[in-house]
Design a protein around this motif. Structure first.
Motif, mmCIF file in Angstrom:
data_model
loop_
_atom_site.group_PDB
_atom_site.id
_atom_site.type_symbol
_atom_site.label_atom_id
_atom_site.label_comp_id
_atom_site.label_asym_id
_atom_site.label_seq_id
_atom_site.Cartn_x
_atom_site.Cartn_y
_atom_site.Cartn_z
ATOM 1 N N TYR A 176 0.833 -1.201 0.000
ATOM 2 C CA TYR A 176 0.000 0.000 0.000
ATOM 3 C C TYR A 176 0.869 1.252 0.000
ATOM 4 O O TYR A 176 2.057 1.204 0.353
ATOM 5 C CB TYR A 176 -0.926 0.037 1.220
ATOM 6 N N ARG A 177 0.256 2.345 -0.388
ATOM 7 C CA ARG A 177 0.894 3.651 -0.314
ATOM 8 C C ARG A 177 0.217 4.536 0.716
ATOM 9 O O ARG A 177 0.841 5.406 1.316
ATOM 10 C CB ARG A 177 0.838 4.336 -1.691
ATOM 11 N N ARG A 178 -1.088 4.263 0.951
ATOM 12 C CA ARG A 178 -1.875 5.171 1.795
ATOM 13 C C ARG A 178 -3.002 4.405 2.468
ATOM 14 O O ARG A 178 -3.577 3.475 1.887
ATOM 15 C CB ARG A 178 -2.452 6.287 0.924
ATOM 16 N N ILE A 179 -3.325 4.822 3.694
ATOM 17 C CA ILE A 179 -4.502 4.336 4.403
ATOM 18 C C ILE A 179 -5.402 5.526 4.701
ATOM 19 O O ILE A 179 -4.926 6.595 5.091
ATOM 20 C CB ILE A 179 -4.127 3.609 5.708
ATOM 21 N N VAL A 180 -6.691 5.339 4.515
ATOM 22 C CA VAL A 180 -7.667 6.362 4.888
ATOM 23 C C VAL A 180 -8.607 5.767 5.924
ATOM 24 O O VAL A 180 -9.008 4.603 5.831
ATOM 25 C CB VAL A 180 -8.454 6.898 3.665
ATOM 26 N N SER A 181 -8.938 6.555 6.926
ATOM 27 C CA SER A 181 -9.851 6.106 7.965
ATOM 28 C C SER A 181 -10.554 7.321 8.560
ATOM 29 O O SER A 181 -10.366 8.451 8.089
ATOM 30 C CB SER A 181 -9.099 5.319 9.042
ATOM 31 N N TYR A 182 -11.325 7.097 9.598
ATOM 32 C CA TYR A 182 -12.124 8.178 10.192
ATOM 33 C C TYR A 182 -12.490 7.813 11.616
ATOM 34 O O TYR A 182 -12.337 6.661 12.054
ATOM 35 C CB TYR A 182 -13.393 8.412 9.373
ATOM 36 N N GLY A 183 -12.990 8.798 12.365
ATOM 37 C CA GLY A 183 -13.436 8.539 13.730
ATOM 38 C C GLY A 183 -13.188 9.724 14.638
ATOM 39 O O GLY A 183 -13.032 10.861 14.188
ATOM 40 N N GLY A 184 -13.107 9.449 15.947
ATOM 41 C CA GLY A 184 -12.942 10.490 16.945
ATOM 42 C C GLY A 184 -11.547 11.087 16.950
ATOM 43 O O GLY A 184 -10.578 10.441 16.540
ATOM 44 N N SER A 185 -11.442 12.297 17.443
ATOM 45 C CA SER A 185 -10.173 13.021 17.400
ATOM 46 C C SER A 185 -9.165 12.551 18.444
ATOM 47 O O SER A 185 -8.004 12.963 18.407
ATOM 48 C CB SER A 185 -10.429 14.527 17.570
#
Length: 296
Positions: free
Chosen positions: A52-61
């Protein structure tokens, strides 16, 4: 430490309110990739950096998963793009805790207004670049199965070594990924959990996205509703009681799980093994919130 050569995390004992508990010290695996985050990310930890080159994710700060993914990407040389709802002004001007550390590892933070957040996540989930991986919030992904199956194997070996006929394995749940895959891989034990980041209905729905809920998975109900990551005097007392017993646990998942478990111990028969899910770095910011509320 190369993941292929890792030794099983140790198991210790504590005594609490007249009960003896075994503690699987997954918090000791790695200072940043600790606890259930190490298990969930194991497939990526062992993956060649060029995959991989990049991971994208999301959630709390202040997410524990956010920090673990940031640390993993830093080690692999991958970019990490993370989407959150708008930061509080004080946190934005002076990042601390997990956020500060994740940013220091090169995480690129993208703030999205509350009204646009769900649409932004749907767009992230639709990423099609072959060298980019989308990881759902908290690492709730089938990729997690491999590392949690490894955990199940360690518990099975410990169970056989100690000649125990039955075992209750306890782990707190956000999305329920760890509890689900652990119950699937360890049918000879009862896996006990409770919802930490929403209702039991939400937790069951999250698990059912992975498959049918195993019969050996038991979800405990809370005595009262705890709003996620909010300060409560009962949880602070639980946190200090656990420290007095000899081991620190995190305030967001560990303290409420123990509080719920201890209130229902009379309904649980057989030995209990608690899998320490790490997250201790986050205690710094949580304790600051307790001080701000005048509870500490």
């Amino acid at each position: 430490m190369p993941a292929e050569t890792i030794t099983a995390s140790p198991t210790e004992q504590i005594k609490l309110r007249g009960h003896v508990f075994y503690i699987k010290r997954d918090d000791r695996i790695d200072p940043l990739l600790s606890g259930n985050k190490y298990r969930k990310l194991y497939s990526l930890i062992t993956m060649p950096a060029g995959h991989y080159r990049r991971i994208v994710s999301y959630g709390g700060s202040q997410s524990n998963a956010m920090l673990s993914i940031a640390a993993l990407c830093h080690r692999k040389g991958w970019a990490f793009d993370y989407t959150s709802k708008p930061l509080p002004a004080t946190l934005k001007s002076a990042p601390d805790g997990n956020l500060h550390m994740a940013l220091s590892f090169g995480m690129r933070l993208h703030e999205v207004a509350h009204a646009q957040y769900d649409d932004a996540i749907r767009q992230l989930a639709g990423v099609t670049e072959p060298d980019t991986l989308f990881l759902p919030q908290g690492g709730a992904d089938p990729l997690a199965r491999r590392g949690i199956t490894l955990l199940a194997g360690e518990i099975r070996a410990w169970l056989q070594q100690n000649k125990l006929e039955s075992l209750n394995v306890v782990t707190p749940s956000g999305t329920g990924t760890t509890a689900y895959y652990l119950a699937t891989a360890l049918p000879e034990a009862t896996v006990i959990t409770a919802a930490m980041a929403g209702s039991e209905t939400y937790l069951r729905a999250q698990m059912q996205m992975l498959g049918s809920i195993p019969e050996n998975l038991r979800i405990l109900s809370h005595e009262r509703k705890y709003h996620f990551a909010q300060p409560y005097s009962a949880l602070l007392e639980m946190y200090h009681e656990l420290i007095s017993a000899g081991i620190e646990f995190d305030l967001i998942y560990g303290a409420p799980m123990w509080h719920t478990l201890l209130l229902q111990m009379e309904q649980i028969s057989g030995p209990v093994l608690y899998v320490h899910s790490g997250g201790l770095i986050g205690n710094e910011t949580m304790l600051a919130r307790y001080r701000h509320k005048g509870l500490l």
